[in-house]
Design an enzyme around this catalytic site. Structure first.
Site, PDB file in Angstrom:
ATOM      1  CE  LYS A 195       0.591  -3.551   2.773  1.00 14.80           C
ATOM      2  NZ  LYS A 195       0.327  -2.732   4.063  1.00 14.80           N
TER       3      LYS A 195
ATOM      4  CB  THR B 246      -1.057   0.033   1.176  1.00 11.36           C
ATOM      5  OG1 THR B 246      -0.226  -0.081   2.455  1.00 11.36           O
ATOM      6  CG2 THR B 246      -1.936  -1.023   0.963  1.00 11.36           C
TER       7      THR B 246
ATOM      8  CD  GLU C 152       3.748   7.004   6.207  1.00 10.90           C
ATOM      9  OE1 GLU C 152       3.593   7.935   6.000  1.00 10.90           O
ATOM     10  OE2 GLU C 152       3.279   6.252   5.156  1.00 10.90           O
TER      11      GLU C 152
ATOM     12  CG  ASN D 190       1.042   9.933   9.770  1.00  7.90           C
ATOM     13  OD1 ASN D 190      -0.034   9.065   9.524  1.00  7.90           O
ATOM     14  ND2 ASN D 190       2.065   9.586   9.769  1.00  7.90           N
TER      15      ASN D 190
ATOM     16  CB  THR E 221      -8.678  17.054   7.612  1.00 15.44           C
ATOM     17  OG1 THR E 221      -7.455  17.285   6.828  1.00 15.44           O
ATOM     18  CG2 THR E 221      -8.487  17.112   8.989  1.00 15.44           C
TER      19      THR E 221
ATOM     20  CB  THR F  59      -2.697  -3.909   6.722  1.00 13.91           C
ATOM     21  OG1 THR F  59      -3.930  -3.322   7.327  1.00 13.91           O
ATOM     22  CG2 THR F  59      -2.521  -5.296   7.065  1.00 13.91           C
TER      23      THR F  59
END
Lengths: 400, 400
Positions: B173, B147, B270, B395, B400, B184
């Protein structure tokens, strides 16, 4: 889990500098010591700025570092682009204390857009200290050089020269033609053997001719294509200085690695649903065989038939016939194979084939097409893909 | 160039069905024969529809195929999602002639959005015939399950059980938390050894506890997490039926593979700029060591200090202190290491350290932090990353 990080005496990194909006766009390769180096470049008349510099630097036969940016091809960028490529080299030179002429630079991405030099140079300065031989660095580099590729291409082989274990690894990216002329093929091969640069250059040229130069996605030639090999001698073998057994084995392994990467690149062709291996045999000269492969594998009629799983073999023979190579159609054999092989033509005469079986075979994602002309000993192999709705859609949507 | 395609008796494919706009989003794994199977699932109370089905199917201990879609998590999708997951299984069952209860299904992507069942089912039907053990299929599958990952995660190990060569490969992943709760972790391990499913399940549980369960990017637990192993016996070894030497070696290799993948996942966290290995030693029980690692590796104060290359080791000890594990601070040793190791605390007393050297070490992209409590024999390892501006930016922008 071997990858380029298993090649001794090399470190790598891949990072995000902001040329692309989110994905990694800067790759760094460095050898602990200056490595024997060879490279081949695009034959396109229009060449990107980095290629101009690399052509000069490779003449020394010694290279210690390579810097690659993706997201911007630095082609058709004029003076600004040339200065930018030199700035990338200067940043690597300063951060890693390597002479400028021992650094190669490569770019891939959109053509004709100003190079965001500051972002890239800042990225080099920030990431130079991160160069590492940890496993993950191989993945980061392999991903950082991609553009429209849907997966990274990596390869690794290990062999022995005498008592010495030699490691050879590579990363590559392929050609996706989302923007016209944007597809670029880059390949970087790292090896820890000791070998004379002159031999390496000759070997690389020959191997590339039979591998990367024998693939086609859509017949375009990028302004940025480049395959480079650095071989740093960290393995400690006796240096290869002539075309002996060690040279032959090295070349075999380099071929294996390059063929693997070439096949991966074609498999990732824009919208490709099949990998086609073309085998042309029985001609007087290898160049003739190559020429026929190029013509057949680039034929839109052949490629669409392959996409449609249509055993329309007449198109294959027709394409061969217009390749500029003379042959006797009445001696021509044609085979199509996947899990089994079906002979279609024998001495120019169509054989009775089980059409259902042939159709089943055409559904395979990997098909081999063999043309035997029975008029000589020369042969060649090449790889292409089919031409799908998806290819058209992608390229139609993005043209304007 | 070994990957999952080197595991005998398995075929794979990865394709684009249109759930994602451009990138591959469907993965298929099939064993020639039903394989011994084990799986562990998320401990989140909210679980995705595929997980509900897999929990039932894995009870048989025999699985022959796994279908994975990316781009949509099929979580919080209610009846529509449950029917969709069953439709995915039904399509695989029909195309490959495999009983439904021998099929696992996994999804990853956005939560709470209707599953585009028709696209996925059409994709399964179109691609089932493409399943292959050719090299490229490994790359396609590894890419198709991603993803927000910036690179695919693959691993491979080879070992011998008696005279039999065993191959074990995996794709995984990781968790990028672009949409809250979207991250995930999926892991699929294929092996060609013969082993009883009950043993495999026990072994997998233990190995996952010490590898995938010991990594953290931001402390979130996804609704879709799943690690599955299929071991099909194609290697022809004598079946492992008890905890003998073969079992122990198998487990060691499974651990090696899972640890590799776990580290790759954290490296791709991330905005992560560093991989941190936490080593906690000298406690009475392993669970205590694990608990301390989880607390320290999730501490925002520790993670920002690591990002800032700030040798603010007080935060590490402070985080350990609030982990709910009792220890004597006056017995605590602390080390920080990268290319060299620097001891910071000895018996709770700060040592005089060369701050410049420590700062240099903190610039490394891989750092190990060792806490030794000197009050027992239990120890544990875990992995985390730092907390960067980039993580916040990503993030914050997407919340939003």
């Amino acid at each position: 889990m071997e990858n380029i990080t298993n090649v001794r005496g090399f470190r790598y990194w891949g990072a995000h500098t902001g040329v692309k909006s989110k994905r990694r766009d800067l790759g760094l390769i460095v050898s602990d010591k200056p490595a024997s180096a060879a490279a081949v470049f695009t034959r396109n008349v229009v060449v990107a700025e980095p290629i101009k510099i690399c052509r000069e630097h490779i003449k020394n036969g010694r290279i210690q570092a390579i810097v690659i940016n993706s997201g911007n091809a630095n082609a058709c960028t004029g003076k600004q682009g040339y200065i930018g490529a030199q700035a990338m080299i200067a940043a690597v030179s300063e951060e890693l204390n390597i002479p400028r002429e021992q650094i190669l630079v490569a770019s891939t991405g959109v053509i004709g857009r100003e190079l965001p030099t500051e972002k890239i140079v800042a990225g080099i300065r920030e990431n130079a200290a991160k160069l590492t031989s940890r496993k993950v660095a191989g993945s980061l580099l392999a991903s950082a050089i991609l553009t429209t590729d849907t997966f990274p291409k990596e390869g690794f082989v290990r062999f022995r020269l005498g008592d010495t274990e030699i490691n050879m690894g590579a990363v590559a990216k392929g050609s996706g033609m989302i923007h016209p002329n944007m597809g670029t093929m880059l390949g970087f091969i790292m090896c820890d053997a000791a070998i004379k640069p002159e031999l390496l250059q000759e070997m690389l040229g020959e191997v590339v001719n039979d591998t990367f130069n024998m693939i086609t996605v859509d017949g375009d030639t990028s302004t940025n294509d480049m395959v480079a090999i650095l071989s740093n001698g960290a393995a400690g073998n006796e240096e290869i200085t002539e075309k002996d057994e060690s040279y032959a084995l090295f070349k075999t392994k380099l071929f294996e690695l390059c063929e693997h990467l070439a096949r991966m690149i074609v498999s990732d062709g824009e919208g490709a649903s099949k990998l086609i291996e073309y085998r042309v045999k029985g001609l007087a000269a290898k160049d003739q065989a190559r020429q026929i492969i190029r013509t057949v594998s680039d034929s839109a009629l052949v490629k669409t038939a392959l996409f449609g799983r249509d055993p329309n073999w007449g198109r294959i023979v027709a394409a061969a016939g217009r390749a500029g190579v003379s042959f006797d159609p009445d001696k021509t054999d044609l085979y199509i194979s996947a899990d089994t092989e079906i002979q279609i033509l024998k001495g120019g005469q169509p054989l009775r084939v089980n059409l259902n079986e042939l159709k089943r075979l055409m559904r395979s994602t990997e098909i081999a097409i063999t043309l035997h002309f029975n008029q000589g000993e020369a042969e060649a192999k090449g790889w292409g893909c089919d031409l799908s709705y998806e290819y058209v859609r992608i390229n139609a949507e993005y043209t304007t």
